[in-house]
Design a protein around this motif. Structure first.
Motif, PDB file in Angstrom:
ATOM      1  N   HIS A  60       0.834  -1.205   0.000  1.00  0.00           N
ATOM      2  CA  HIS A  60       0.000   0.000   0.000  1.00  0.00           C
ATOM      3  C   HIS A  60       0.870   1.257   0.000  1.00  0.00           C
ATOM      4  CE1 HIS A  60      -3.162  -2.648   2.240  1.00  0.00           C
ATOM      5  NE2 HIS A  60      -3.143  -2.890   0.948  1.00  0.00           N
ATOM      6  N   ASP A  61       1.871   1.289   0.841  1.00  0.00           N
ATOM      7  CA  ASP A  61       2.754   2.454   0.906  1.00  0.00           C
ATOM      8  C   ASP A  61       3.440   2.689  -0.439  1.00  0.00           C
ATOM      9  OD1 ASP A  61       2.031   2.718   3.529  1.00  0.00           O
ATOM     10  OD2 ASP A  61       3.886   1.884   4.353  1.00  0.00           O
ATOM     11  N   ARG A  62       3.948   1.621  -1.016  1.00  0.00           N
ATOM     12  CA  ARG A  62       4.640   1.740  -2.304  1.00  0.00           C
ATOM     13  C   ARG A  62       3.689   2.219  -3.386  1.00  0.00           C
ATOM     14  NH1 ARG A  62       4.249  -1.436  -6.317  1.00  0.00           N
ATOM     15  NH2 ARG A  62       3.420  -3.162  -5.072  1.00  0.00           N
ATOM     16  N   ILE A  63       2.503   1.642  -3.437  1.00  0.00           N
ATOM     17  CA  ILE A  63       1.522   2.006  -4.469  1.00  0.00           C
ATOM     18  C   ILE A  63       1.178   3.483  -4.386  1.00  0.00           C
ATOM     19  CG2 ILE A  63      -0.890   1.698  -5.160  1.00  0.00           C
ATOM     20  CD1 ILE A  63      -0.518  -1.285  -4.326  1.00  0.00           C
ATOM     21  N   MET A  64       0.924   3.975  -3.179  1.00  0.00           N
ATOM     22  CA  MET A  64       0.521   5.374  -3.043  1.00  0.00           C
ATOM     23  C   MET A  64       1.659   6.327  -3.397  1.00  0.00           C
ATOM     24  SD  MET A  64      -2.152   5.513   0.168  1.00  0.00           S
ATOM     25  CE  MET A  64      -1.116   4.709   1.375  1.00  0.00           C
ATOM     26  N   LYS A  65       2.866   6.005  -3.009  1.00  0.00           N
ATOM     27  CA  LYS A  65       4.004   6.853  -3.352  1.00  0.00           C
ATOM     28  C   LYS A  65       4.223   6.899  -4.861  1.00  0.00           C
ATOM     29  CE  LYS A  65       6.446   6.199   1.039  1.00  0.00           C
ATOM     30  NZ  LYS A  65       7.608   5.568   1.724  1.00  0.00           N
ATOM     31  N   GLU A  66       4.080   5.741  -5.515  1.00  0.00           N
ATOM     32  CA  GLU A  66       4.261   5.701  -6.964  1.00  0.00           C
ATOM     33  C   GLU A  66       3.169   6.489  -7.680  1.00  0.00           C
ATOM     34  OE1 GLU A  66       4.363   1.594  -7.988  1.00  0.00           O
ATOM     35  OE2 GLU A  66       6.433   1.292  -7.285  1.00  0.00           O
ATOM     36  N   LEU A  67       1.933   6.350  -7.197  1.00  0.00           N
ATOM     37  CA  LEU A  67       0.833   7.043  -7.856  1.00  0.00           C
ATOM     38  C   LEU A  67       0.898   8.555  -7.666  1.00  0.00           C
ATOM     39  CD1 LEU A  67      -2.166   4.616  -7.197  1.00  0.00           C
ATOM     40  CD2 LEU A  67      -0.997   5.075  -9.363  1.00  0.00           C
ATOM     41  N   LEU A  68       1.489   9.007  -6.564  1.00  0.00           N
ATOM     42  CA  LEU A  68       1.665  10.455  -6.400  1.00  0.00           C
ATOM     43  C   LEU A  68       2.525  11.047  -7.507  1.00  0.00           C
ATOM     44  CD1 LEU A  68       2.144  11.229  -2.592  1.00  0.00           C
ATOM     45  CD2 LEU A  68       0.311  12.005  -4.095  1.00  0.00           C
ATOM     46  N   GLU A  69       3.405  10.235  -8.077  1.00  0.00           N
ATOM     47  CA  GLU A  69       4.274  10.699  -9.160  1.00  0.00           C
ATOM     48  C   GLU A  69       3.648  10.482 -10.533  1.00  0.00           C
ATOM     49  OE1 GLU A  69       6.827  12.307  -8.243  1.00  0.00           O
ATOM     50  OE2 GLU A  69       6.716  11.718  -6.135  1.00  0.00           O
ATOM     51  N   SER A  70       2.514   9.788 -10.559  1.00  0.00           N
ATOM     52  CA  SER A  70       1.888   9.452 -11.837  1.00  0.00           C
ATOM     53  C   SER A  70       1.336  10.685 -12.541  1.00  0.00           C
ATOM     54  CB  SER A  70       0.753   8.449 -11.605  1.00  0.00           C
ATOM     55  OG  SER A  70      -0.001   8.264 -12.779  1.00  0.00           O
ATOM     56  N   LYS A  71       1.327  10.626 -13.859  1.00  0.00           N
ATOM     57  CA  LYS A  71       0.736  11.711 -14.648  1.00  0.00           C
ATOM     58  C   LYS A  71      -0.755  11.473 -14.880  1.00  0.00           C
ATOM     59  CE  LYS A  71       5.019  12.862 -17.090  1.00  0.00           C
ATOM     60  NZ  LYS A  71       5.693  13.009 -18.410  1.00  0.00           N
ATOM     61  N   GLU A  72      -1.208  10.295 -14.490  1.00  0.00           N
ATOM     62  CA  GLU A  72      -2.612   9.937 -14.713  1.00  0.00           C
ATOM     63  C   GLU A  72      -3.455  10.316 -13.504  1.00  0.00           C
ATOM     64  OE1 GLU A  72      -3.621   8.867 -17.627  1.00  0.00           O
ATOM     65  OE2 GLU A  72      -1.537   8.947 -18.318  1.00  0.00           O
ATOM     66  N   ALA A  73      -3.720  11.572 -13.348  1.00  0.00           N
ATOM     67  CA  ALA A  73      -4.547  12.062 -12.248  1.00  0.00           C
ATOM     68  C   ALA A  73      -5.778  12.758 -12.809  1.00  0.00           C
ATOM     69  CB  ALA A  73      -3.764  13.014 -11.362  1.00  0.00           C
ATOM     70  N   ARG A  74      -6.873  12.656 -12.081  1.00  0.00           N
ATOM     71  CA  ARG A  74      -8.106  13.320 -12.499  1.00  0.00           C
ATOM     72  C   ARG A  74      -8.167  14.704 -11.865  1.00  0.00           C
ATOM     73  NH1 ARG A  74     -14.284  11.476 -10.926  1.00  0.00           N
ATOM     74  NH2 ARG A  74     -15.366  13.157 -12.057  1.00  0.00           N
ATOM     75  N   THR A  75      -8.311  15.724 -12.694  1.00  0.00           N
ATOM     76  CA  THR A  75      -8.428  17.093 -12.187  1.00  0.00           C
ATOM     77  C   THR A  75      -9.825  17.303 -11.622  1.00  0.00           C
ATOM     78  OG1 THR A  75      -6.821  17.940 -13.781  1.00  0.00           O
ATOM     79  CG2 THR A  75      -8.324  19.540 -12.780  1.00  0.00           C
ATOM     80  N   MET A  76      -9.884  17.627 -10.344  1.00  0.00           N
ATOM     81  CA  MET A  76     -11.165  17.842  -9.673  1.00  0.00           C
ATOM     82  C   MET A  76     -11.541  19.323  -9.635  1.00  0.00           C
ATOM     83  SD  MET A  76     -11.661  14.699  -9.149  1.00  0.00           S
ATOM     84  CE  MET A  76     -13.233  14.825  -8.317  1.00  0.00           C
ATOM     85  N   ARG A  77     -10.509  20.191  -9.635  1.00  0.00           N
ATOM     86  CA  ARG A  77     -10.773  21.633  -9.671  1.00  0.00           C
ATOM     87  C   ARG A  77      -9.516  22.338 -10.129  1.00  0.00           C
ATOM     88  NH1 ARG A  77     -14.091  25.538  -5.553  1.00  0.00           N
ATOM     89  NH2 ARG A  77     -13.183  27.533  -6.182  1.00  0.00           N
ATOM     90  N   SER A  78      -9.687  23.334 -10.954  1.00  0.00           N
ATOM     91  CA  SER A  78      -8.559  24.123 -11.445  1.00  0.00           C
ATOM     92  C   SER A  78      -8.983  25.584 -11.555  1.00  0.00           C
ATOM     93  CB  SER A  78      -8.093  23.603 -12.812  1.00  0.00           C
ATOM     94  OG  SER A  78      -7.023  24.379 -13.299  1.00  0.00           O
ATOM     95  N   ASP A  79      -8.323  26.448 -10.796  1.00  0.00           N
ATOM     96  CA  ASP A  79      -8.581  27.887 -10.829  1.00  0.00           C
ATOM     97  C   ASP A  79      -7.292  28.614 -11.212  1.00  0.00           C
ATOM     98  OD1 ASP A  79     -11.187  27.463  -9.906  1.00  0.00           O
ATOM     99  OD2 ASP A  79     -10.607  27.686  -7.804  1.00  0.00           O
ATOM    100  N   GLY A  80      -7.399  29.623 -12.082  1.00  0.00           N
ATOM    101  CA  GLY A  80      -6.243  30.443 -12.437  1.00  0.00           C
ATOM    102  C   GLY A  80      -5.182  29.673 -13.200  1.00  0.00           C
ATOM    103  N   ASP A  81      -3.942  30.127 -13.063  1.00  0.00           N
ATOM    104  CA  ASP A  81      -2.791  29.519 -13.741  1.00  0.00           C
ATOM    105  C   ASP A  81      -1.807  29.053 -12.667  1.00  0.00           C
ATOM    106  OD1 ASP A  81      -0.535  28.847 -15.192  1.00  0.00           O
ATOM    107  OD2 ASP A  81      -0.789  30.475 -16.641  1.00  0.00           O
ATOM    108  N   VAL A  82      -1.943  27.799 -12.258  1.00  0.00           N
ATOM    109  CA  VAL A  82      -1.155  27.266 -11.152  1.00  0.00           C
ATOM    110  C   VAL A  82       0.325  27.199 -11.500  1.00  0.00           C
ATOM    111  CG1 VAL A  82      -0.749  25.230  -9.719  1.00  0.00           C
ATOM    112  CG2 VAL A  82      -3.080  26.011 -10.150  1.00  0.00           C
ATOM    113  N   GLU A  83       0.633  26.719 -12.702  1.00  0.00           N
ATOM    114  CA  GLU A  83       2.043  26.561 -13.077  1.00  0.00           C
ATOM    115  C   GLU A  83       2.759  27.908 -13.081  1.00  0.00           C
ATOM    116  OE1 GLU A  83       3.436  23.687 -13.161  1.00  0.00           O
ATOM    117  OE2 GLU A  83       1.459  22.823 -12.759  1.00  0.00           O
TER     118      GLU A  83
END
Length: 720
Positions: free
Chosen positions: A296-319
């Motif tokens: 579980h620990d390994r999976i979550m750490k790896e997924l935090l680095e994943s590019k496959e994330a669902r955007t739930m909210r985006s305001d302004g220009d974060v980058e």
């Protein structure tokens, strides 16, 4: 609700049948408009009750019977619902009897307990029901006294005509009232005129609980019923072989049944079943991913680095905001799976009788139990009855009906009524847990220390949406990005008291303290400044009430003397969930050079407080629950099964560890909002922030007691 308690449905019908000329009023709980009330004679009740969702009964002797439809698991709904009806009815509370209603989706709307939504949903419906009944009784009094109805007053079930001094009790009026037509609209009380709501009222089941009357599912017994216990597989595994010879040899065991991926042991009482279950030899083989906590620990750490994330909210220009930031603060927070661990383990009674099924037991969602039973047996849902016992805790676990289906499966196979009971070990290893989650927060600060950018990425194991994208500080930051990643784990999960926010609030509020520290701002002022921005120049949707949140923050800070005593180290937290707002301050004092948690000050805005006694229990209970699980709760998985199988290895908070808790309620003028869950989420953050203030140690994972940072502190009050 036969055979559960001496005060049951048959008692209610007996009262109705013997109350000659009694008034029985049915009202639609689901209607948003004034209920179209129809007056029934008591003889007509059984044949016509299906047209209604709930009933208020008044007998000629003045007794008032109110059915409470929602399951009661300690949230005080069985007391507070009738209080609302009785308030508008101006009833003599001493004459009110409350009965638990069985499942009836035609008579009742939202007949479940979950999401802290019962009172917000039913508030107006209950008030209109009581007010309509009172109108009919006053109309009957006006007719009998030959006076204008407007000249009458009501107090404690007595209608008075002050000019003549004449009085009539409700019991004297029911026969005439039953002949009158109910109005389309009724006038509700101004809250300032409430006499029952807002006063401390003891739980209607207190006496029966204290004297040990059979109220709970574990108490249920019927002559001739069998008992059963179930052996469940580890997560990700299936049965390879079963040797039940030693189990069958136990005196009192009548059968051993294998179905799907389970083995059921059947007998005449639970003790032989417990002994037989220990002798049952089942071997398993992998069917899917057999995960461990390390996985579980390994999976979550790896997924935090994943590019496959669902955007739930985006305001302004974060980058752009982060690229131009003078300073960036980043932290990760993680929580484990947790069991619900209610005091009453899962249990249920079922009797499959051909095409009909009788179900009795503790469930938060009786209709789900009915629907799943009907689907399993391929019978009409109308053929399944569900009677609801009092629940010995639930916290979301009893939203599922798996343990109900256990009883149905066994009953249909042995062709007899059966009660399935889980042991504590069954409850711990066969549960549907709080999801394990990991978060990464980042904040971008400009030269003046303003938070110009905010990022949150959440990874949850069977968590669905592990973030609450529209909660604070969303709306207060010009550039914001919130993302979610869900991993399908073989470990089953379920709603756990204050789903997701139970940990997310701690993580968010701890991180906001980290950001405040990086800006050299007071943590309370830092939050208030953000809220002022959300109020004056909101960015995107603001789905929380800024003023209500500011109100609890200021109240908690004032009552705790925030920052004014150098001998007290304080931690702050505030959160909005289930329509309500709770701010908390944790006080730590140094005792013999050791930090000791002395006090938690809580300010709550849950709208009108119906029953202060019940409200206090809910808030205190939420704080203790939140503290205990943040400090100690942990499940460690090995080979698809948790290592912690009972309370000897699963650490719960102890009475001596509970600090002083100081409560206050903000009268914001709103109708009641949720209260069963909102006090839990802020607690972990307030304590963690106080520990940091006292020691400089930042706790970013739960349980606190197992973190290295915590081990270095030698907090004596939390040592075994």
């Amino acid at each position: 609700m036969a055979d559960i308690t001496k005060t049951n449905r048959r008692d209610f019908l007996k009262i109705a049948a013997t109350a000659t000329g009694g008034l029985l009023i049915g009202f639609y709980w689901s209607s948003c408009d004034s209920p179209k009330v129809k007056v029934l004679s008591t003889e007509e009740v059984l044949s016509k009750a299906h047209n209604f969702n709930s009933f208020l009964s008044i007998s000629p002797d003045g007794d008032i019977v109110i059915y409470s439809p929602n399951p009661e698991l300690g949230q005080n709904i069985k007391t507070s619902f009738p209080m609302v009806v009785a308030e508008e009815l101006d009833a003599d509370w001493s004459k009110v009897r409350v009965l638990q209603a069985p499942l009836d989706t035609e008579k009742f709307d939202r007949q479940l307990t979950g999401g802290s939504g019962a009172m917000p949903h039913s508030w107006e419906r209950l008030r209109k029901a009581g007010a309509t009944a009172k109108y009919l009784l006053m109309a009957a009094a006006a007719q009998q006294l030959e006076v204008d109805q407007a000249t009458l007053t009501v107090e404690k079930s007595v209608v008075t005509h002050k000019a003549s001094g004449k009085k009539l009790s409700y019991g004297e009026l029911v026969e005439v009232a039953s002949t009158m037509e109910a109005p389309e609209e009724v006038l509700l009380k101004d809250p300032k005129d409430f006499t029952l709501i807002g006063t401390p009222v003891r739980n209607v089941d207190n006496k029966d609980i204290i004297t040990g009357k059979p109220l709970f599912g574990l108490d249920f017994y019927r002559e001739g019923m069998m008992h059963a216990m179930i052996q469940r597989p580890p997560f990700g595994k299936k049965i390879k072989s079963v040797d039940d010879s030693e189990a069958r040899a136990v005196n009192g065991v009548t059968d051993v049944i294998q179905y799907d991926n389970f083995v059921a042991i059947v007998g005449h009482s639970t003790w032989p079943l417990i002994k037989a279950k220990r002798r049952l030899k089942v071997t398993y083989e992998a069917e899917g991913n057999v995960e461990s906590t390390a996985d579980h620990d390994r999976i979550m750490k790896e997924l935090l680095e994943s590019k496959e994330a669902r955007t739930m909210r985006s305001d302004g220009d974060v980058e752009k905001a982060f690229a131009s930031a003078a300073k960036v603060v980043t932290s990760e927070y993680q929580c484990p799976f947790l069991p619900h661990a209610p005091m009453e383990p899962m249990n249920f009674f079922a009797h499959v009788k051909g095409e009909e099924v009788e179900l009795i037991g503790p469930t938060q969602t009786p209709d789900a139990a009915r629907m799943q039973t009907a689907a399993l047996l391929d019978i009409p849902k109308e053929n399944v009855t569900v009677d609801i016992t009092r629940l010995g805790g639930g916290f979301g676990r009893r939203l599922r009906a798996d343990y109900v289906i256990d009883a149905v499966e066994v009953s249909r196979r042995i062709n007899a009524p059966v009660k399935v009971t889980w042991t504590r070990e069954d409850d711990m290893i066969g549960g549907a847990y709080r999801p394990a989650v990991r978060y990464r927060f980042s904040a971008a600060l400009d030269e003046e220390g303003n938070m110009i950018g905010y990022k949150l990425r959440g990874v949850g194991l069977n968590a669905g949406n592990a973030v609450r994208q529209d909660n604070f500080p969303s709306g207060a930051v010009p550039n914001l990005l919130i993302e979610n990643i869900n991993y399908d784990s073989t470990v089953t999960t379920n709603a756990w008291r204050a789903p997701i926010t139970n940990f997310l609030a701690y993580a968010e509020q701890s991180f906001l303290d980290e950001v405040a520290l990086a800006t050299d701002k007071d943590p309370v002022k830092f939050r208030l400044d953000l809220l002022e921005k959300a109020k004056s120049s909101p960015v995107g949707a603001v789905n929380y009430d800024v003023d209500r949140m500011i109100g609890v923050i200021k109240d908690a800070a004032e009552r705790s003397n925030w920052g004014k005593d150098s001998n007290i180290k304080q931690g702050f937290s505030v959160y909005f969930s289930h329509r309500s707002y709770v701010a908390q301050v944790a006080n730590i004092e140094m005792v013999n050079n050791q930090p000791v948690l002395k006090k938690i000050i809580a300010s709550t805005d849950c709208g009108i407080v119906v029953n202060p006694t019940g409200a206090n229990h809910q808030v205190r209970g939420g704080i203790v629950d939140g503290m205990g699980h943040a400090m100690f709760g942990n499940l460690v998985f090995e080979d698809g099964s948790p290592k912690q199988k009972n309370f000897d290895t699963y650490r719960l908070i102890r009475m001596k560890e509970v600090p002083d808790i100081d409560l206050n309620y903000i009268d914001s003028g709103f109708e009641p909002t949720g209260l069963g869950e909102p006090a839990l989420p802020p607690t972990g953050g307030a304590i963690a922030n106080a520990i940091f203030a006292a020691t400089g140690k930042r706790l970013r994972s739960q349980p606190f007691i197992e973190q290295q940072e915590f081990s270095d502190l030698n907090l004596q009050m939390f040592r075994s």
